[in-house]
Motif scaffolding. Structure first.
Motif, short mmCIF file in Angstrom:
data_model
loop_
_atom_site.label_atom_id
_atom_site.label_comp_id
_atom_site.label_asym_id
_atom_site.label_seq_id
_atom_site.Cartn_x
_atom_site.Cartn_y
_atom_site.Cartn_z
N VAL A 135 1.00 -1.63 -0.36
CA VAL A 135 0.32 -0.21 -0.12
C VAL A 135 0.67 1.26 -0.38
N ARG A 136 0.49 2.78 -1.02
CA ARG A 136 1.20 3.29 -0.88
C ARG A 136 0.60 4.36 0.19
N VAL A 137 1.75 4.66 1.06
CA VAL A 137 1.19 5.94 2.28
C VAL A 137 2.11 6.34 2.32
N PRO A 138 2.10 7.75 2.78
CA PRO A 138 2.61 8.58 3.43
C PRO A 138 3.57 8.25 4.43
N VAL A 139 4.95 8.67 4.03
CA VAL A 139 6.26 8.51 4.72
C VAL A 139 5.63 8.71 6.48
N ALA A 140 6.12 7.43 7.30
CA ALA A 140 5.79 8.31 8.47
C ALA A 140 7.32 8.61 9.07
N GLY A 141 7.25 9.86 9.15
CA GLY A 141 8.44 10.20 10.14
C GLY A 141 9.50 10.66 9.12
N GLY A 178 10.12 6.07 10.18
CA GLY A 178 9.57 5.69 11.21
C GLY A 178 10.35 6.31 12.12
N LEU A 179 10.74 7.63 12.29
CA LEU A 179 11.03 8.47 13.66
C LEU A 179 9.81 8.30 14.54
N SER A 180 10.23 8.02 16.04
CA SER A 180 9.22 8.24 16.85
C SER A 180 8.74 9.79 17.12
N PRO A 181 7.94 10.77 17.43
CA PRO A 181 7.64 12.06 17.92
C PRO A 181 9.05 12.46 18.38
N LYS A 197 18.22 5.05 12.07
CA LYS A 197 16.76 4.40 11.44
C LYS A 197 17.58 6.17 9.92
N LEU A 198 18.02 7.43 10.18
CA LEU A 198 18.02 7.27 8.77
C LEU A 198 19.08 6.47 7.37
N GLY A 199 20.01 5.80 8.19
CA GLY A 199 21.37 5.25 8.22
C GLY A 199 22.23 6.46 7.63
N VAL A 200 22.45 7.44 8.92
CA VAL A 200 23.45 8.43 8.36
C VAL A 200 24.57 8.26 9.81
N THR A 201 25.59 9.06 9.89
CA THR A 201 26.90 8.89 10.73
C THR A 201 26.96 10.65 11.24
N SER A 226 17.66 14.87 29.60
CA SER A 226 19.47 14.90 30.12
C SER A 226 19.83 14.94 28.51
N VAL A 227 20.94 15.47 28.96
CA VAL A 227 22.09 15.25 27.25
C VAL A 227 22.25 13.57 27.32
N ARG A 228 22.46 12.30 28.22
CA ARG A 228 22.51 10.77 28.43
C ARG A 228 21.34 11.23 27.25
N THR A 229 20.25 10.89 27.57
CA THR A 229 19.13 10.62 27.15
C THR A 229 18.70 11.39 25.43
N VAL A 230 19.06 12.69 25.17
CA VAL A 230 19.56 12.52 23.93
C VAL A 230 20.56 11.68 23.66
N GLU A 231 21.26 11.94 23.70
CA GLU A 231 22.38 11.01 22.59
C GLU A 231 21.96 9.56 22.20
N THR A 232 21.24 9.41 23.68
CA THR A 232 20.54 7.59 23.19
C THR A 232 19.34 8.01 21.79
N HIS A 233 18.74 9.08 21.79
CA HIS A 233 17.75 9.81 20.67
C HIS A 233 18.37 9.32 19.34
#
Length: 966
Positions: free
Chosen positions: A896-902, A907-910, A949-953, A935-942
């Protein structure tokens, strides 16, 4: 700049050292200008130089072209509601006038007009929709002030300086606490200065929780004192000044003004003897009239007019003006505006006030109170002087204090409590008996009524301990044979005990009073028995609750309609918990009939029991009926001032809306419940609200927030083995599973369920927990364990409870998914139909999603597309973003052709989408953490997940991927 706004209220001594503080100012301004709210606390002892540093902050902000506002709390006016906030903002509000009203709108302007004097005559009329008199709607005022700050911050940014906040009233601190938790969205920096020894624990805690944190203002070193004093002071005198002052700049300044020999050393707490002597010498240098006017001004107000100082000092206004000229020439006072003055420093006012004889101060307060009364000033303006001058038993003074308390009870209940306590101290105890005086004729109000009023405002302001003592005092005052009055007082006292987490004490006081009532079927006895039934239900003691109800008739001659509704309203919950579903539905129908026939006044008499009908209906799947009843209960609670009940009703409302898939509405109601709980400072009530917020965050896909809310709920659980504490632990388990910590999550869910012989969760949640465990075990590839939980789900769902019957089918679908996908698909589809029939939209979507995935795996692509399309539509309408993304991903898998999520189609989470966007805007991890309150650590984890998910480095790769998908 308008008027004195932004100008330091007293002098500008040379700035020496303070490099750490100036660096903190610069960093806080940088962050604020970037759009992240900052609250910075300047902490130091009296005279340490906090105000001088705040003036430096104001200068730095001016160089950056930021707007500035300045306010100050006052030592002898601590009960002025929102005093420091009014001092900072009111002049600016007045200047902006109609333009501000156009931007904020009538509802916000009505709220602001209840606090700010400049708006008091121009507030829009309130629509006739029933007034909220609980005193808990003040979180709406906090939101209005937040919007006001955003408007004032546009377009350049805003710095608000609040000095001497250790003297601020509770309402001002409460507002700052709200702003820390719900910060303005614009570039706003609030800098507060306070003395650590005099600051409330709440002020200290909120500054420490804020992103700016606290900045200590330490004494000057000996070298810095030498620089402060300059070369004109000899080395020996410099050394003596340093030793006596301890490096305190104000002490130094006071001592330098005194040319007498220096004696005495530096002491903690009170002013050093040498400084006290220096200030007294300075005051003694004034002429007798000027000294008298100075003392009158110190009694009058922090910021005073000449005429008030003249009234206090009993001199003519011309004499006062000449005295003020003399005081200004000696730098005792400084002009603020054309006809307003302040002492050069609060410590100077403190010393001047203390130099007056106590008896003279009392009469000075009385003279000011009489003068203000003659001018027609409101009771709130006169109350401070009245309470300092009133005689015991003075009915006029008592009336003034009561009137002032009632005027501010909704916006500033802590101040209302203070003034009511002052009124009660003036009243003779024997006045509280049977006598009822007419207040309008100048008579004294009845003591029992005032005690009840005091307990209510204490409750609303979060003073549960004080409210408990007030209700016990009321109980001691009532005659033993005033059974119904005493029962209501005991009920209120039990509520206070619960607020404090003292569950045993709450039950004990009810049982003790119940033993005193000779007729067990009398209205007073039944009122207390219903209270016991509610407590037993909360603790899962179903049989005990049912046993008490079985002994009650449906009615009795002295009950009245309200008590009849209360008894009928609690019966459905007791029957439901006992597994008697048929009886529960029959009881609910009878309670609904009585509920609809009752007036609001009848419901108000027993609202804390009546709301159990709504809770039972939520759990039994009667969602429309539950909303109808709960909506009315909320309205009755607001218009009758029943503050301690409203959060429980809001939590039930939120749960009902969530079950119906109305997540945005559910979230707004749950947030209100949480704000109310924080205003009450009640851990028990907060557990209700946070747990509900957690469930909503799960369905909206914000699993990080869901876990944070669940852990906060568990921390706040006062213990005692009650139903909502177990529900909080269950919510935490579900959140752990959703975030990927499956083993921990399963263990937490099992712990929340309790022993099979005495489960801690109510039947519906217990069945939902078994279904969740079936899903978790299936996801781990443990089909056998999943099937075990599916069978347990079937055993737990109460026969005849259609709303929960879908759980049986979807749990079985989870268990079959590994080995028999066709059967799993059919089970899931059946579950969807059952959930749809009961109105549970998100559960319907979950079942559709499970069916679609199973049909796809079985090769039935057409049926898979149909189910997945329905699931995606449901999740989109409900706002279940995480599940919606999952449904879209499954649709793409079946072509099914559907809009890209994220972003980037990955499919990134909000939360990941939010962080990716900030990275693309060039924000550092530190800046992202500050903006999103992570926290900065939480940001780093995300960010690690975003890269994957984006396939980038790299961060550049994130920006490129986002641009490509835009």
């Amino acid at each position: 700049m308008d008027g004195r706004v932004g100008e330091p209220p007293y002098g500008t001594p040379p700035l020496v050292g303070r490099h750490d503080v100036l660096r903190a100012f610069g960093e806080a301004l940088d962050v604020a200008v970037d759009g992240a709210f900052q609250l910075l606390g300047l902490v130091g002892e009296p005279g340490a130089g906090k105000t001088r540093l705040l003036s430096e902050l104001e200068s730095i902000a001016a160089e950056r072209r930021l707007d500035r506002l300045w306010g100050r709390a006052a030592e002898f006016e601590r009960q002025t509601p929102f005093g420091v906030v009014i001092d900072a903002l009111d002049d600016r509000i007045e200047r902006l006038g109609e333009s501000l009203a156009d931007r904020l709108g009538p509802p916000a302007m009505r709220l602001l007009a209840s606090v700010f004097p400049s708006l008091s005559t121009s507030a829009p009329e309130r629509p006739d929709d029933g007034e909220d008199i609980t005193g808990l709607g003040r979180y709406r005022l906090h939101r209005a002030v937040r919007r006001l700050l955003d408007e004032l911050a546009a377009p350049n940014g805003l710095v608000v300086v609040l000095d001497d906040v250790h003297w601020a009233d509770d309402s001002s601190i409460e507002l700052l606490d709200h702003l820390v938790r719900h910060p303005p969205r614009g570039p706003v920096l609030i800098a507060v200065a306070y003395r650590p020894a005099q600051a409330s624990p709440r002020l200290t805690a909120l500054v420490e929780a804020a992103h700016g944190g606290h900045v200590p203002v330490e004494p000057l070193s000996e070298d810095e004192v030498a620089q402060f004093l300059g070369p004109q002071v000899s080395r020996a005198r410099r050394r003596a000044l340093y030793e006596v002052s301890g490096g305190n700049p104000f002490y130094l300044e006071a001592l330098v003004r005194n040319r007498e020999p220096i004696v005495g050393g530096a002491e903690k707490g009170e002013l050093p003897r040498a400084v006290q002597a220096a200030l007294q010498l300075e005051l003694s240098g004034l002429s007798p009239t000027a000294r008298l006017v100075a003392q009158g001004a110190a009694v009058a107000a922090d910021e005073f007019e000449p005429v008030i100082a003249a009234v206090a000092a009993e001199v003519t206004e011309d004499e006062a003006l000449k005295a003020l000229d003399e005081m200004a020439a000696r730098d005792v006072i400084r002009p603020v505006s054309a006809r307003r003055f302040r002492f050069r420093h609060p410590l100077v006012r403190h010393a001047t006030y203390g130099s007056a004889a106590p008896g003279w101060r009392l009469t000075a307060h009385a003279r000011i109170a009489d003068h203000l009364a003659g001018l027609g000033s409101p009771a709130t303006v006169r109350a401070h002087h009245v309470e300092n001058a009133a005689r015991f038993g003075d009915p006029a003074a008592i009336a003034t204090l009561v009137e002032a308390a009632r005027a501010v009870a909704l916006q500033a209940p802590a101040t209302a409590a203070h003034w009511l306590e002052s009124a009660l101290r003036l009243m003779p105890e024997e006045h509280g008996g049977e006598r009822r005086a007419d207040e309008a004729d100048g008579g004294m109000p009845a003591l029992p009524g005032l005690l009840l009023e005091l307990a209510q405002v204490q409750t609303v302001s979060g003073q549960a301990e004080e409210a408990r003592e007030t209700t016990r005092r009321l109980l001691r005052l009532l005659p033993y044979d005033a059974y119904l009055q005493r029962a209501r007082a005991v009920q209120l006292c039990a509520v206070m005990e619960r607020q404090l987490g003292r569950l045993r004490e709450a039950r004990a006081i009810v049982l003790d009073e119940l033993r005193r009532i000779p007729d067990p079927q009398a209205a007073a006895a039944v009122l207390l028995r219903v209270r016991l039934v509610a407590d037993r239900i909360m603790q899962g003691e179903t049989r005990a609750a049912q046993a008490v109800l079985d002994l009650m008739p449906k009615s009795a001659p002295d009950w009245g309609p309200g008590l009849e509704v209360a008894v009928a309203a609690i019966r459905p919950m007791s029957a439901y918990l006992a597994g008697q579903v048929g009886d529960a539905f029959a009881f609910a129908e009878e309670a609904d009939r009585l509920f609809c026939a009752a007036t609001d006044d009848h419901l108000a008499e027993h609202l804390d029991t009546v709301i159990w009908l709504g809770w039972a209906e939520v759990m039994m799947g009667r969602y429309d009926d539950a909303l109808r009843h709960l909506d009315r209960c909320v309205s009755v609670a607001r218009t009758t001032g029943q503050s301690f009940i409203i959060a429980y009703i809001l939590a039930a409302q939120s749960r009902t809306l969530m079950m119906l898939g109305r997540l945005a509405e559910a979230d707004a109601v749950a947030e209100e419940a949480a704000e109310v709980a924080r205003l009450l400072r009640s851990p028990e009530v907060l557990v209700y609200a946070l747990t509900q917020q957690c469930f909503i965050a799960m369905w909206t896909g914000d699993h990080d927030r869901a876990l944070s809310l669940a852990e906060d709920a568990v921390r706040n659980d006062p213990g005692g083995g009650e139903w909502w504490g177990a529900t909080a632990r269950y919510a935490r388990g579900r959140a752990l599973i959703n975030i990927g910590r499956v083993d921990e999550g399963i263990e937490a869910v099992l712990d929340a369920c309790g022993d099979s012989s005495s489960p801690m969760l109510e039947p519906g949640t217990l069945a939902a927990s078994a279904e969740a465990l079936a899903e978790a075990e299936a996801a781990r590839g443990r089909a056998g364990e999943s099937m075990k939980w599916a069978e347990i789900t079937k055993a737990l769902v109460l026969p005849g409870l259609e709303a929960d019957s879908g759980l049986i089918k979807i749990a079985r679908a989870h268990a079959l998914a590994a080995d028999d996908v066709a059967a799993a698909a059919e089970c899931a589809a059946e579950a969807a139909d059952l959930f749809l029939a009961s109105g549970r939209r998100i559960d319907t979507g979950r079942a559709r999603l499970a069916a679609g995935v199973a049909y796809a795996r079985s090769g039935d692509k057409a049926r898979a597309r149909q189910e997945l399309s329905l699931a995606a539509e449901i999740f989109d309408i409900c706002g279940a973003r995480g599940l919606h993304t999952q449904a879209l991903r499954e649709q793409r898998r079946v072509g099914v052709r559907v809009p890209v999520a994220g972003a980037g189609g990955q499919g990134l989470s909000p939360r990941e989408q939010e962080i990716a966007q900030l990275v693309a805007e060039g924000c550092t991890n530190q800046q992202i953490a500050q903006k999103l309150f992570l926290s900065v650590r939480t940001v780093e984890t995300h960010l690690t997940r975003v890269f994957a998910k984006l396939g980038v480095t790299s961060r550049v790769g994130v920006a490129t991927a986002l641009n490509r998908s835009a």
